[in-house]
Each structure stands twice: as structure tokens, then as C-alpha cells.
Design a protein around this motif. Structure first.
Motif, short mmCIF file in Angstrom:
data_model
loop_
_atom_site.label_atom_id
_atom_site.label_comp_id
_atom_site.label_asym_id
_atom_site.label_seq_id
_atom_site.Cartn_x
_atom_site.Cartn_y
_atom_site.Cartn_z
N TRP A 1 -11.99 -6.42 -4.73
CA TRP A 1 -11.87 -5.13 -4.14
C TRP A 1 -12.44 -4.05 -5.07
O TRP A 1 -13.07 -3.11 -4.62
CB TRP A 1 -10.40 -5.12 -3.92
CG TRP A 1 -9.61 -4.00 -3.61
CD1 TRP A 1 -9.23 -3.61 -2.38
CD2 TRP A 1 -9.01 -3.15 -4.54
NE1 TRP A 1 -8.41 -2.56 -2.52
CE2 TRP A 1 -8.24 -2.26 -3.79
CE3 TRP A 1 -9.03 -3.07 -5.93
CZ2 TRP A 1 -7.50 -1.27 -4.42
CZ3 TRP A 1 -8.30 -2.10 -6.53
CH2 TRP A 1 -7.55 -1.20 -5.76
N HIS B 1 -15.84 -2.19 -3.59
CA HIS B 1 -15.69 -0.82 -3.08
C HIS B 1 -15.56 0.22 -4.18
O HIS B 1 -15.36 1.40 -3.91
CB HIS B 1 -14.47 -0.73 -2.16
CG HIS B 1 -14.56 -1.66 -0.99
ND1 HIS B 1 -15.52 -1.51 -0.02
CD2 HIS B 1 -13.85 -2.76 -0.65
CE1 HIS B 1 -15.37 -2.47 0.88
NE2 HIS B 1 -14.38 -3.24 0.51
N ILE C 1 -1.51 -2.13 0.98
CA ILE C 1 -2.61 -1.96 1.93
C ILE C 1 -2.14 -1.31 3.23
O ILE C 1 -2.88 -1.28 4.21
CB ILE C 1 -3.34 -3.30 2.22
CG1 ILE C 1 -2.37 -4.36 2.71
CG2 ILE C 1 -4.10 -3.78 1.01
CD1 ILE C 1 -3.06 -5.54 3.36
N GLY C 2 -0.91 -0.80 3.24
CA GLY C 2 -0.46 -0.16 4.48
C GLY C 2 0.92 0.44 4.34
O GLY C 2 1.45 0.58 3.24
N VAL D 1 -2.05 -3.77 9.49
CA VAL D 1 -3.04 -3.18 8.60
C VAL D 1 -4.07 -2.46 9.46
O VAL D 1 -4.53 -2.99 10.48
CB VAL D 1 -3.71 -4.27 7.74
CG1 VAL D 1 -4.81 -3.67 6.88
CG2 VAL D 1 -2.68 -4.96 6.87
N ILE D 2 -4.42 -1.22 9.04
CA ILE D 2 -5.38 -0.43 9.81
C ILE D 2 -6.72 -1.14 9.84
O ILE D 2 -7.19 -1.67 8.84
CB ILE D 2 -5.54 0.96 9.17
CG1 ILE D 2 -4.21 1.70 9.18
CG2 ILE D 2 -6.59 1.79 9.89
CD1 ILE D 2 -4.14 2.84 8.22
N LYS E 1 -9.77 -1.50 7.02
CA LYS E 1 -9.25 -1.31 5.66
C LYS E 1 -10.15 -2.05 4.67
O LYS E 1 -10.44 -3.23 4.87
CB LYS E 1 -7.82 -1.85 5.60
CG LYS E 1 -7.20 -1.86 4.23
CD LYS E 1 -6.62 -0.51 3.89
CE LYS E 1 -6.31 -0.46 2.41
NZ LYS E 1 -6.75 0.79 1.81
N ARG E 2 -10.58 -1.34 3.64
CA ARG E 2 -11.51 -1.95 2.70
C ARG E 2 -10.78 -2.92 1.77
O ARG E 2 -9.84 -2.55 1.07
CB ARG E 2 -12.22 -0.86 1.90
CG ARG E 2 -13.21 -0.08 2.75
CD ARG E 2 -13.89 1.00 1.98
NE ARG E 2 -12.97 2.10 1.67
CZ ARG E 2 -13.31 3.13 0.90
NH1 ARG E 2 -14.51 3.18 0.36
NH2 ARG E 2 -12.46 4.09 0.66
N MET E 3 -11.21 -4.17 1.84
CA MET E 3 -10.57 -5.20 1.02
C MET E 3 -11.63 -6.11 0.40
O MET E 3 -12.83 -5.86 0.54
CB MET E 3 -9.60 -6.00 1.88
CG MET E 3 -8.36 -5.22 2.24
SD MET E 3 -7.04 -6.24 2.81
CE MET E 3 -7.22 -6.07 4.56
#
Lengths: 117, 208
Positions: B123, B127, B148-149, B157-158, B161-163
């Protein structure tokens, strides 16, 4: 996939872009570097005298570091060896040193700071 | 609109007239052969199908060989379509070559390439997130994503979501980079700054 002769292309490119030949001097030498300075449309040459404490890089990416003591304060300048703004590097005094990088010069003070032995 | 295909050689540096160092990327562009002309009337857009790099005939399959046999030319391994202006297309002929001289020094181009593949990247690398603290009591949470949320609401989780995940090896375009030098003899295009991809990878240079 055709393989390019990358090393050759890079070397030829460096030969093409090189503006002048290698200046001959070694680490430990006291040198006069003639630096071109542009001021208000006029250019003049300023000399920078000091001891070469390091040379690094390869090809046209070579640089050298010159250290001097100016008004009691140590000043180091890193010059790209093939920069067109360096017209000449004149060796004033040869220095006999045992190292490639003279980082120990930075700790020296007084008279010892301006000479290598 | 114009462009050519080439291969990235790598980076180097140059001096400008003032003595400043400019970081440059060298792109090798062998003259591109025109394979097909595509015009507005027939295809709805204007483009040239360009090819580079000859290869042994045994490396091609029958349809590919058939296509080149019809055009009466040696088979080329790399084929790409690049948009061109209508009048530029009219001046050319199928089978002719276009070389680097279509680009001028000082003009700006976009360079498309395939970025270096990094595999399954964490991650932080993927990112550019910060990660946990290096010390002050943190235990094995240096490169982890953390939370993460939220809680029961929204309870999921939206989306987007950048993972962690696969990173690199995708098409990337660098926009508006300046041409520093055009070497006709050696077929080189020298541009300022970095260009996507590894050494020897395929790039398409288009007029910006």
C-alpha cells in the motif's frame, strides 16, 4: 523484440554532447578553476582556487569537488567536469595523497586545512 | 497530429548553452514504415499504421505473413496506429519511411509507454501512503494500512478504497515534454525528463 545496443547508443550520445576534453588533475591537487559568469549580458571568468577533495561519476556525468577556506570558513563547490561554463582547470600544485576522497580535510583547521601532505 | 514509434534507450544528461544540466531520455526511433493509410472517408478518422523492426519470417503466423505478402514488403514485428493530419497522410505513400525529422527541437510531445511492473505491491509503494511510525512503541505496524473503514455503518469497505495490489506494467503517458535534440543520422530523439517504461521498452511519441 529487437534488442538495442544500449551501451553503444549511450556512449555515442556522450561523445556527441561532450563540449571539451577531460581536464587532467587528480584528487589532492590544488587547482584554479576558471568559471564563466554571466552578468547583465556580459560574461567574465572568475577563478576559484582550492584543493580537489573528490572526483566521482562516469562519462559526461563526472563531477569534482573543490574545497577552499574563504575568510576562515570552509567552502566546497561541486563542478560538473564537462560543463561548458568551466573553461579551464589549472593545476597549481600537485598533491600526494593516499585516498580517493579527502573527507578528512573537513575536520582540519588553520594551516593544515589548506595543504595536503 | 503526428507521431512515431520507438524504443527507450535510457536516461542521460546534457548541458544547455548556459551550462545548466538537463536530464534527458534517449529514444531510439528507426524509420517507421507506413503499412496502411486510414482516412476519414473510409474509417471515420485519419491515421497511419506504422511498423518497425524486421524479424525472421518463421516468427510470424500465416495471417500476418499474408498481410505483408499482399503489401509486398518484409514482415515487421511491431505495428501501431498513430493519428496523423489529413494533408500529412496525403503526402505519404504506403511503403515509405517516416523518420525522426518530423519532430522539431523545442516542440512538445506526449510519450506513451508501459510502466515498469512492480508485481503485487504494498500500500505504501503503490499509493505513496505514509505507513506507521518507525519506533515509539509501534509493533509490526510499520508498513501496514491501518484502518480501512468505519463501524457497523456503513459495515463495508468503500468501493475504490486504495489498497495493496498489482502495480505497474500499465499504459502511462507523460504529457508535454520538450524535445531537446533530434539526431537524424543515429535516429535518436532526445527529450527532457523521464519517460515511462524500462530500457528497451516500446514507446509512442505523439505531438502534444
Amino acid at each position: 523484440m529487437a534488442k538495442l545496443n544500449i551501451d553503444k547508443i549511450q556512449k555515442d550520445f556522450e561523445l556527441d554532447t561532450k563540449k571539451h576534453d577531460d581536464h587532467a588533475f587528480n584528487v589532492g591537487d590544488t587547482v584554479d578553476v576558471s568559471v564563466k559568469i554571466e552578468e547583465g549580458g556580459k560574461s567574465r571568468i572568475q577563478k576559484y582556487r582550492g584543493i580537489v577533495i573528490s572526483k566521482k561519476g562516469a562519462g559526461t556525468k563526472k563531477t569534482f569537488t573543490v574545497r577552499k577556506i574563504s575568510q576562515g570558513i570552509g567552502v566546497e563547490r561541486i563542478f560538473p567536469l564537462f560543463s561548458p561554463s568551466i573553461s579551464d582547470v589549472k593545476v597549481i600544485k600537485k598533491g600526494i595523497v593516499r585516498r580517493a576522497k579527502l573527507n578528512y580535510m573537513r575536520k582540519r583547521t588553520g594551516k593544515a586545512a589548506v595543504k595536503v601532505d | 497530429m503526428k507521431g512515431l514509434i520507438g524504443r527507450k534507450v535510457g536516461m542521460n544528461q546534457m548541458f544547455d548553452d548556459q551550462g545548466n544540466v538537463i536530464p534527458v531520455t534517449i529514444i531510439y526511433m528507426e524509420p517507421n514504415k507506413i503499412i496502411e493509410k486510414k482516412t476519414d472517408e473510409k474509417f471515420g478518422y485519419n491515421a497511419l499504421k506504422l511498423g518497425i523492426e524486421e524479424k525472421k519470417e518463421s516468427r510470424f503466423n500465416k495471417p500476418e505473413l499474408g498481410m505483408f505478402a499482399k503489401l509486398e514488403m518484409k514482415p515487421l514485428s511491431t505495428i501501431k496506429e498513430v493519428r496523423f493530419d489529413k494533408n500529412a497522410i496525403d503526402k505519404t505513400k504506403v511503403g515509405e519511411y517516416i523518420d525522426v525529422t518530423i519532430f522539431e527541437v523545442g516542440a512538445r510531445v506526449n510519450v506513451e509507454g508501459t510502466s515498469k511492473g512492480r508485481g503485487f505491491a504494498g500500500w505504501m509503494k503503490r499509493h505513496g501512503f505514509k505507513g506507521g511510525p518507525g519506533s515509539h512503541g509501534s509493533h509490526e505496524v510499520h508498513r501496514r494500512p491501518g484502518s480501512i473503514g468505519a463501524n457497523t455503518f456503513p459495515g463495508r469497505v468503500i468501493l475504490g478504497k486504495r489498497m495493496a495490489g498489482h502495480f505497474g506494467n500499465e499504459r502511462v503517458t507523460t504529457l508535454n515534454i520538450k524535445i531537446v535534440k533530434v539526431d537524424k543520422e543515429k535516429n535518436l530523439l532526445i527529450v527532457k525528463g523521464a519517460v515511462p517504461g524500462a530500457m528497451n521498452s516500446l514507446v509512442i511519441v505523439k505531438q502534444a
